[in-house]
Scaffold this active site. Structure first.
Site, mmCIF file in Angstrom:
data_model
loop_
_atom_site.group_PDB
_atom_site.id
_atom_site.type_symbol
_atom_site.label_atom_id
_atom_site.label_comp_id
_atom_site.label_asym_id
_atom_site.label_seq_id
_atom_site.Cartn_x
_atom_site.Cartn_y
_atom_site.Cartn_z
ATOM 1 N N TYR A 199 0.819 -1.221 0.000
ATOM 2 C CA TYR A 199 0.000 0.000 0.000
ATOM 3 C C TYR A 199 0.849 1.265 0.000
ATOM 4 C CZ TYR A 199 -0.012 -0.238 5.284
ATOM 5 O OH TYR A 199 0.281 -0.305 6.618
ATOM 6 N N GLU A 200 0.166 2.395 -0.191
ATOM 7 C CA GLU A 200 0.812 3.696 -0.404
ATOM 8 C C GLU A 200 1.737 3.669 -1.618
ATOM 9 O OE1 GLU A 200 -0.227 6.204 1.066
ATOM 10 O OE2 GLU A 200 -1.369 5.201 2.641
ATOM 11 N N GLY A 201 1.328 2.940 -2.638
ATOM 12 C CA GLY A 201 2.132 2.794 -3.843
ATOM 13 C C GLY A 201 3.039 1.591 -3.709
#
Length: 589
Positions: A439-441
């Site tokens: 997550y978060e890229g």
């Protein structure tokens, strides 16, 4: 049976001996009135007490219980309610927040240490206050004064929480594809309609209100990411006097059933004509959201580091206690030895120790750049620090979490079969840490951001700043740890060489950027960790704690002899180029 003891001594060493942040604080008007060495040490001690006693003991229980959903209502683990109250009442959510709105105004270097402790204690729990603090950053940087006055005090106080709502079922990394719509109501508010998925803390029972930061598009907005706007959408509308009003048209459609972070509510959020308020300028929402996302990416690195630290502590305690087999010097005796005598166990533990302590130093270094960018009075120096922080953010997110998962798995391996059993806590750390790479890229996207955007777009100039800084440090320490300094110098030369090679080849074949990106990010990470270890080894000469000093020098030498050499193999992998990746036709896979 998993225990946690906050590494406060190591944190103090980094802050005050390696980076000497107290000198920067004392010479800065904005910080000198808020923080000094003694206050900072007291804050770290209190953070350790809170995380060790109010959060860490209940991590496994919360993982076993998880969150539940019933007709839109989400129930979090029972222990979380008390833990969140402790965090909120202690002012920890607003630790780095603006004092004008009730925050404590602490620098990022100090806040980062607290965040690591929170993540060691319970990664899933840490998401609730962590996302709230991140949402506050975006609101503080881009919202109107009225919105800041309405939302920030309650969010810093922990009576309201925050979430960020980006992802949609068809739009993950490519946010330009989002379909959530915003209609101007003509009264300063907007009607928001759409559905978001994978929303951490989108619904929970810990706070009175939840403040959603939602990406949406207005009619006629430009295509792609250029047409995205950002809105505050509260769960409950706010009355003119600041009290909670009617329930907004925001509902939780379901929660995800996940591999790990079971105590974190990962929600599908539906906005059915909800009332929202514009943050920043129309069509500039992605830039506003990146204020929060960049904060969260460093926090995700700290999540991985926090879990890896707890895994190391557990594995070390087990290795010192578990009798199994005999070390070579005692092969003729009958009694068993603790498994720490075995070379492979020592290898795993030393890998964990070297990479965890290197990671802590590196994330602290990134925090010093963020503080300098914010508080440095010289605009030119502040600009350089901001550029350095931007370049290092994907490394702080992706390299730290890639390594942290490896370290959690190593800790599990030290336990052998017991590491696979839930009661010891090691398998939970592996499951929880796995999400930090996603997550978060995703980490692959972070590597593309580093190589394709941060490095390629300025011709590698910002990357060269680090090479210059490290080379200058080596020159200043001439004669100290010559073997390690020479190895670091060679690694920096390799970084400069591969940067030039990839950019040159990419001018002919654009695929070279993507082909090199992950290996390049890792190579850069190992070089930066080497720089951190060199700084730590030099700094121990002034440390009174001789046990810490001896450990740092031994561990630093281990890093340079056993881990930094990975740079050489990564360089060869990068130089192999993109052609071999594209030699397969689709049918060949």
């Amino acid at each position: 049976m998993s225990q946690y003891q906050a590494p406060v001594n190591d944190m103090n060493f980094l802050l005050f001996d390696v980076f000497k942040v107290q000198e920067f604080w004392a010479n800065n008007d904005a910080l000198s009135e808020a923080i000094d060495l003694d206050t900072a040490k007291a804050i770290l001690e209190e953070s350790a007490k809170v995380t060790e006693q109010a959060i860490a003991p209940f991590s496994r229980e919360a993982d076993e219980t998880g969150v539940s959903w019933d007709d839109g209502t989400v129930t979090t683990p029972t222990a979380y309610k008390n833990a969140f109250n402790v965090i909120a009442e202690g002012g920890w959510i607003g630790l780095a927040g603006d004092p004008e709105f009730g925050g404590m105004g602490m620098p990022k270097t100090l806040a980062g240490m607290h965040e690591e402790m929170m993540c060691s204690a319970d990664l899933a729990f840490a998401l609730y206050p962590g996302l709230t603090a991140g949402a506050c950053l975006a609101i503080h940087a881009h919202a109107t004064e009225d919105l800041k006055n309405t939302y920030l005090p309650n969010m810093y106080a922990g009576t309201w929480a925050g979430s960020m709502c980006l992802t949609e079922a068809h739009a993950g990394t490519d946010l330009g594809l989002i379909k959530t719509k915003a209609i101007d109501n003509g009264d300063g508010s907007y009607e928001i309609t759409g559905s978001k998925i994978f929303i951490s803390g989108g619904e929970q029972d810990l706070t009175d209100n939840i403040v959603h930061l939602v990406l949406a598009k207005l009619p006629g907005a430009p295509e792609g990411s250029r047409g995205i706007s950002l809105f505050i959408v509260p769960k409950f509308n706010i009355n003119d006097d600041g009290s909670l009003g009617s329930e907004n048209k925001v509902t939780c459609g379901s929660i995800e059933h996940k591999m790990g972070i079971h105590g974190s509510a990962t929600c599908v959020m539906n906005f059915d004509g909800s009332k929202g308020f514009l943050v920043g300028e129309i069509n500039k929402g992605l830039a506003c959201m990146f204020t929060m996302m960049n904060y969260e990416r460093l926090l995700v690195g700290l999540q991985g580091l926090g879990a890896a630290e707890r895994s190391y502590q557990n594995a070390l305690a087990y290795a010192l206690d578990r009798g199994q087999g005999k070390g070579l010097p005692r092969m003729k005796e009958g009694a068993t030895d603790p498994i720490i005598v075995h070379p492979d166990v020592r290898r795993m533990l030393l890998n964990m120790k070297a990479m965890n302590e290197g990671g802590r130093a590196f994330t602290t270094y990134v925090s010093t750049q963020l503080d300098a960018a914010k508080y440095q009075p010289d605009p030119a120096l502040a600009k350089i620090s901001a550029a350095k922080a931007q370049l290092l953010t994907p490394i702080a997110k992706a390299f730290v979490t890639d390594i942290s998962l490896d370290m959690c798995i190593a800790g599990q391996q030290v336990f052998g079969g017991h590491g696979y059993v839930r009661e010891w806590g090691q398998e939970q750390l592996v499951r929880d840490t796995r999400i930090t790479q996603i997550y978060e890229g995703t980490n692959g996207v972070q590597a593309l951001d580093l190589m394709g955007r941060k490095v390629a777009m300025d011709g590698g100039e910002t990357a060269k700043l680090f090479a210059i800084e490290i080379k200058q440090f080596i020159a200043e320490q001439s004669g100290v740890f010559p073997t390690e300094m020479a190895a670091l110098s060679d690694a920096v030369d390799d970084l400069v060489a591969v940067t030039t090679t990839v950019l040159t080849k990419a001018a002919i074949n654009p695929n070279e950027i993507g082909a090199a990106s992950v290996d390049y990010l890792h190579l850069f990470g190992y070089v930066m960790y080497g720089y951190m270890w060199a700084k730590m080894m030099v700094a121990v000469s002034d440390v009174e704690d001789k046990k810490l000093a001896s450990s740092k020098i031994k561990t630093g030498r281990y890093y340079f002899q056993r881990l930094l050499p990975k740079v050489a193999s990564l360089k060869l992998q990068i130089e192999a180029g993109a052609e071999i990746l594209f030699s397969h036709d689709t049918d060949d896979f």
